[in-house]
Design a protein around this motif. Structure first.
Motif, PDB file in Angstrom:
ATOM      1  N   ALA A   1       0.823  -1.211   0.000  1.00  0.00           N
ATOM      2  CA  ALA A   1       0.000   0.000   0.000  1.00  0.00           C
ATOM      3  C   ALA A   1       0.853   1.256   0.000  1.00  0.00           C
ATOM      4  N   CYS A   2       2.039   1.147   0.553  1.00  0.00           N
ATOM      5  CA  CYS A   2       2.754   2.370   0.915  1.00  0.00           C
ATOM      6  C   CYS A   2       3.723   2.833  -0.167  1.00  0.00           C
ATOM      7  N   HIS A   3       3.525   4.079  -0.597  1.00  0.00           N
ATOM      8  CA  HIS A   3       4.389   4.628  -1.651  1.00  0.00           C
ATOM      9  C   HIS A   3       5.836   4.737  -1.198  1.00  0.00           C
ATOM     10  N   PHE A   4       6.071   4.931   0.096  1.00  0.00           N
ATOM     11  CA  PHE A   4       7.455   4.998   0.578  1.00  0.00           C
ATOM     12  C   PHE A   4       8.133   3.640   0.354  1.00  0.00           C
TER      13      PHE A   4
ATOM     14  N   PRO B   1       4.361  -0.153   6.206  1.00  0.00           N
ATOM     15  CA  PRO B   1       3.551   0.315   7.340  1.00  0.00           C
ATOM     16  C   PRO B   1       3.866  -0.444   8.627  1.00  0.00           C
TER      17      PRO B   1
ATOM     18  N   LYS C   1       7.150   0.450  10.078  1.00  0.00           N
ATOM     19  CA  LYS C   1       7.190   1.725  10.810  1.00  0.00           C
ATOM     20  C   LYS C   1       6.649   1.552  12.222  1.00  0.00           C
TER      21      LYS C   1
ATOM     22  N   CYS D   1       5.607   8.984   6.886  1.00  0.00           N
ATOM     23  CA  CYS D   1       4.229   8.483   6.788  1.00  0.00           C
ATOM     24  C   CYS D   1       3.308   9.676   6.587  1.00  0.00           C
ATOM     25  N   ASN D   2       2.490   9.600   5.569  1.00  0.00           N
ATOM     26  CA  ASN D   2       1.565  10.692   5.268  1.00  0.00           C
ATOM     27  C   ASN D   2       0.190  10.482   5.906  1.00  0.00           C
ATOM     28  N   VAL D   3       0.108   9.543   6.817  1.00  0.00           N
ATOM     29  CA  VAL D   3      -1.169   9.156   7.420  1.00  0.00           C
ATOM     30  C   VAL D   3      -2.304   9.116   6.393  1.00  0.00           C
ATOM     31  N   CYS D   4      -1.977   8.519   5.235  1.00  0.00           N
ATOM     32  CA  CYS D   4      -2.907   8.539   4.103  1.00  0.00           C
ATOM     33  C   CYS D   4      -3.942   7.421   4.182  1.00  0.00           C
ATOM     34  N   LYS D   5      -3.747   6.476   5.080  1.00  0.00           N
ATOM     35  CA  LYS D   5      -4.681   5.368   5.325  1.00  0.00           C
ATOM     36  C   LYS D   5      -4.806   4.388   4.164  1.00  0.00           C
ATOM     37  N   ARG D   6      -3.911   4.438   3.206  1.00  0.00           N
ATOM     38  CA  ARG D   6      -4.009   3.472   2.116  1.00  0.00           C
ATOM     39  C   ARG D   6      -3.749   2.067   2.663  1.00  0.00           C
ATOM     40  N   CYS D   7      -2.887   1.976   3.669  1.00  0.00           N
ATOM     41  CA  CYS D   7      -2.547   0.660   4.199  1.00  0.00           C
ATOM     42  C   CYS D   7      -3.738  -0.031   4.860  1.00  0.00           C
TER      43      CYS D   7
ATOM     44  N   THR E   1      -2.670   1.800  10.395  1.00  0.00           N
ATOM     45  CA  THR E   1      -1.314   2.231  10.724  1.00  0.00           C
ATOM     46  C   THR E   1      -1.223   3.750  10.792  1.00  0.00           C
ATOM     47  N   ALA E   2      -2.041   4.430  10.005  1.00  0.00           N
ATOM     48  CA  ALA E   2      -2.033   5.893  10.047  1.00  0.00           C
ATOM     49  C   ALA E   2      -2.383   6.372  11.454  1.00  0.00           C
TER      50      ALA E   2
HETATM   51  S1  SF4 Z   1      -0.695   5.796   6.060  1.00  0.00           S
HETATM   52 FE1  SF4 Z   1       0.117   3.791   5.517  1.00  0.00          FE
HETATM   53  S2  SF4 Z   1       0.328   3.829   3.281  1.00  0.00           S
HETATM   54 FE2  SF4 Z   1       0.069   5.948   3.965  1.00  0.00          FE
HETATM   55  S3  SF4 Z   1       2.162   6.723   4.171  1.00  0.00           S
HETATM   56 FE3  SF4 Z   1       1.536   5.956   6.192  1.00  0.00          FE
HETATM   57  S4  SF4 Z   1       2.249   3.856   6.265  1.00  0.00           S
HETATM   58 FE4  SF4 Z   1       2.302   4.489   4.104  1.00  0.00          FE
END
Ligand code: SF4
Ligand code: SF4
Lengths: 219, 441
Positions: B59-62, B74, B77, B108-114, B124-125
């Motif tokens: 899920a995570c672009h990083f 995720p 982290k 982490c962009n707390v984007c919730k994709r994970c 994880t966000a």
């Molecule tokens: S919220 Fe999840 S997918 Fe988004 S940047 Fe953080 S760890 Fe990666």
């Protein structure tokens, strides 16, 4: 030998089931009352339809993007969980024991099928172990604990298999088998095996958040 | 500290100098306060259920951009931060806190994709915001982000815009766009208007044309609107991301109370993602509101409404091939992706989807307050989002529409770094250029 057998298949079974069910129930009560006190909005956002939507979708193979991205893992995980749950419940030998004890019985699996299912469970666990050793993202977050838990799940199947085929001493093996099964049951509430209960709880909440509040799919 | 962690060490006085002052006692009590008193059921359920399968990684672009380096996954982290804090019962070193802050604030962009990739839906966000909360209470926050939060605390806006500068800016924009639309007004403090238009700090500070363009849109649609002349006009909220939840609550209250004071029926918000998250998801809840206390709609919803009601009319269409970046907070956060596409398709004849898209889109890597961590951390987010560059390139589009301020900042850096041949615009830029303007001379 016989008295050990009677003990592990008698009182110890009760203890194991009590710890298993009591442990999960306790965990459920603990987490929900904690949520009531500290995270009350978990309940404000629960939404039956979206909770069920999320729980069901994630139980259908290849329904989510991530399942499609990891086809081998998806097939193994589903096969593993199905066999893990079905085989012990519908195994002839288990049903007979229930019948002898309580006079209740139910449909049973042909032995050949139960055999294949046991193989599937054991092979899947080997797959999980190997995966946790070689796939970097799994390896990084895996510790010794994870292998112990996988071992706990594997043992009842392995010993059951050995007992059935009477490899090694049958009596010893069957006692080990019962003990291993009991150990696994007892471990469920206290390890991440508790996902058997937390899966619907977390999915229900996150599914509600995503479906009802954010208006998107959570898969 | 491991070699890998040392190699990534970034100088940020907000992290290093503040951490150097921490005593083990303070670290321990703060961690335990947050883990045991502030957080509970969700934290326990998420951490206790994780089977450490690593399936959230994709899920995570990083993670994807760093060639699947598990440190950026995720779960990876969480392992480097919370798991360790829980395992040691808060007995961690100053260096550990600096590394944990670096991960939680900048990786982490707390984007919730994970959430959409974990079989259990583990958030994880949310766990990263718990780490941020701990770091905030320890005073270990990236310097620039903390400065933004200070700005919120003292001026109620994100960019130290003074009260008179704000009014001046609105009047300047009104003047500026009157050249084209002579009857254009930016009505200030109009009580009882249908809605108040709220923007984020960077609009008056350096993207001023967005306010002028919005005024043109309002004029053409014939709506009854206003803007406040007092603090409370800014809808942004970086304190939400720094972990300063107390200030976050104050900012949100000021915003909602401004709407009440003006007796408007609702608030229409400019093209900003995180501000939207702060009013419907985080800030309202902190203040005890299940929903927003007053309806707030995002620009994308507003454009869509105006288009459907026939108030906004398309004069010409943009023919250049364009693509659309789905901002996490209004798409994964609010499901506005189809509305956005309706508007984009109305104004653009050659629209190409990115893959993956909609709620599966990759984050811009600027969100979650990461861009506000400032220059020391720019490289982290740009190198951490190579997949976004690849995703954009694959479309072959010449124009990239991103209806969010943070996304803009992040994508701009990505475009420059990876030398992408694409022009970045807000949706209002396109609407302004291609709408029917009956009052224009
Ligand atoms: S919220 Fe999840 S997918 Fe988004 S940047 Fe953080 S760890 Fe990666
Ligand atoms: S996918 Fe979920 S369970 Fe697996 S490691 Fe990630 S957070 Fe843990």
């Amino acid at each position: 030998m016989h008295s050990i057998y009677t003990f592990v298949t008698g009182p110890l079974v009760w203890v194991a089931f009590l710890v298993f069910i009591g442990g999960l129930a306790g965990k459920f009560v603990y987490l929900t009352s904690l949520a009531k006190n500290k995270d009350p909005y978990v309940f404000s956002y629960l939404h039956l339809k979206y909770a069920l939507r999320s729980i069901i979708v994630w139980l259908i193979p290849f329904s989510t993007r991530n399942m499609r991205l990891n086809p081998v893992m998806t097939v193994v995980t589903f096969a593993f969980h199905i066999c893990l749950i079905i085989a012990p419940i519908f195994l002839l030998a288990h049903v007979i024991m229930f019948e002898e004890a309580w006079g209740v019985s139910w449909w049973t699996l042909p032995d050949a099928v139960a055999d294949v299912m046991t193989w599937v469970v054991l092979a899947s666990i080997v797959f999980f172990v190997v995966r946790r050793r070689v796939v970097p993202e799994a390896r990084y977050v895996t510790g010794p604990k994870e292998f112990v838990i996988l071992g706990l799940v594997a043992l009842p199947f392995l010993t059951g298999f050995l007992a059935y085929y009477q490899i090694f001493d049958y009596q010893t093996m069957i006692i080990l088998h019962v003990l291993a099964g009991e150990a696994m049951l007892v471990a469920i509430p206290f390890t991440w095996l508790s996902h058997v209960m937390l899966y619907p709880m977390i999915r229900g909440y996150m599914g509600s958040e995503f479906g009802a509040e954010r208006h998107v799919k959570d898969w | 500290m491991s070699e890998a962690a040392l190699a990534q060490k970034i100088d940020d006085p907000g992290l290093d100098e503040t951490a150097a002052k921490l005593t083990p006692e303070r670290i321990r009590t703060t961690i335990n306060r947050v883990l045991q008193q502030e957080n509970s059921a969700r934290l326990k359920a998420f951490v206790g259920t994780c089977v450490s399968c690593g399936l959230c990684s994709d899920a995570c672009h990083f993670f994807l951009s760093h060639d699947r380096d598990p440190k950026y996954s995720p779960a990876g982290k969480v392992k480097q931060t919370l798991w360790e804090m829980i395992r040691t019962k808060g007995n961690v070193s100053q260096e550990f806190i600096v590394r944990a802050a670096t991960i939680a604030y900048t990786e982490c962009n707390v984007c919730k994709r994970c959430v959409q990739y974990c079989p259990f839906g583990i958030d994880t966000a949310y766990l990263m915001t718990v780490v941020r909360r701990i770091c905030h209470l320890l005073g270990v926050t990236p310097l620039y982000l903390q400065d933004t939060s200070h700005s919120h605390a003292s001026t109620f806006n994100q960019m130290w815009v003074k009260d008179d500068e704000w009014i001046d800016t609105l009047q300047w924009q009104e003047d500026e766009y009157r050249d084209e639309i002579p009857n254009l007004r930016i009505p200030l403090e109009k009580e009882g208007a249908d809605f108040f238009y709220s923007v984020i700090g960077p609009e008056p500070k350096f993207r001023t044309q967005l306010i002028g363009q919005a005024a043109v849109l309002m004029n053409e649609c014939g709506v009854d609107w206003t803007m406040p002349a007092t603090p409370g006009w800014d809808n942004s909220d970086m304190s939400m991301y720094s972990g300063d939840l107390e200030i976050m609550g104050r900012i949100k209250r000021a915003h909602f109370e401004t709407a009440r004071r003006l007796r408007v029926k609702r608030v229409v918000m400019g093209e900003c993602g995180h501000a939207y998250r702060s009013v419907y998801d985080v800030g309202n809840r902190w203040l005890g509101w299940r929903e927003m206390p007053i309806p707030v709609i995002h620009a994308l919803q507003f454009y869509w409404e105006m288009l459907k009601e026939g108030r906004l009319k398309v004069a010409t269409q943009m023919e250049e091939p364009c693509t659309f970046h789905d901002p996490c907070n209004v798409v994964r956060g609010m499901g506005l992706h189809e509305m956005a596409r309706d508007v984009v398709r109305a104004f653009c004849s050659n629209f190409i989807e990115m893959e993956p898209n909609r709620e599966q889109n990759y984050c811009c890597s600027a969100g979650g307050g990461v861009i506000n961590c400032g220059p020391p951390h720019t490289k982290t987010r740009v190198l951490g989002n190579r997949v976004k560059a690849e995703q954009i390139t694959a479309t072959g589009a010449k124009v990239l529409i991103a209806p969010c301020h943070n996304c803009h900042g992040g994508l701009e850096d990505i475009i420059n770094h990876y030398k992408l041949d694409v022009k970045l615009v807000f949706l209002i830029d396109i609407i302004y250029a291609h709408m029917h303007k009956s009052n224009a001379i």
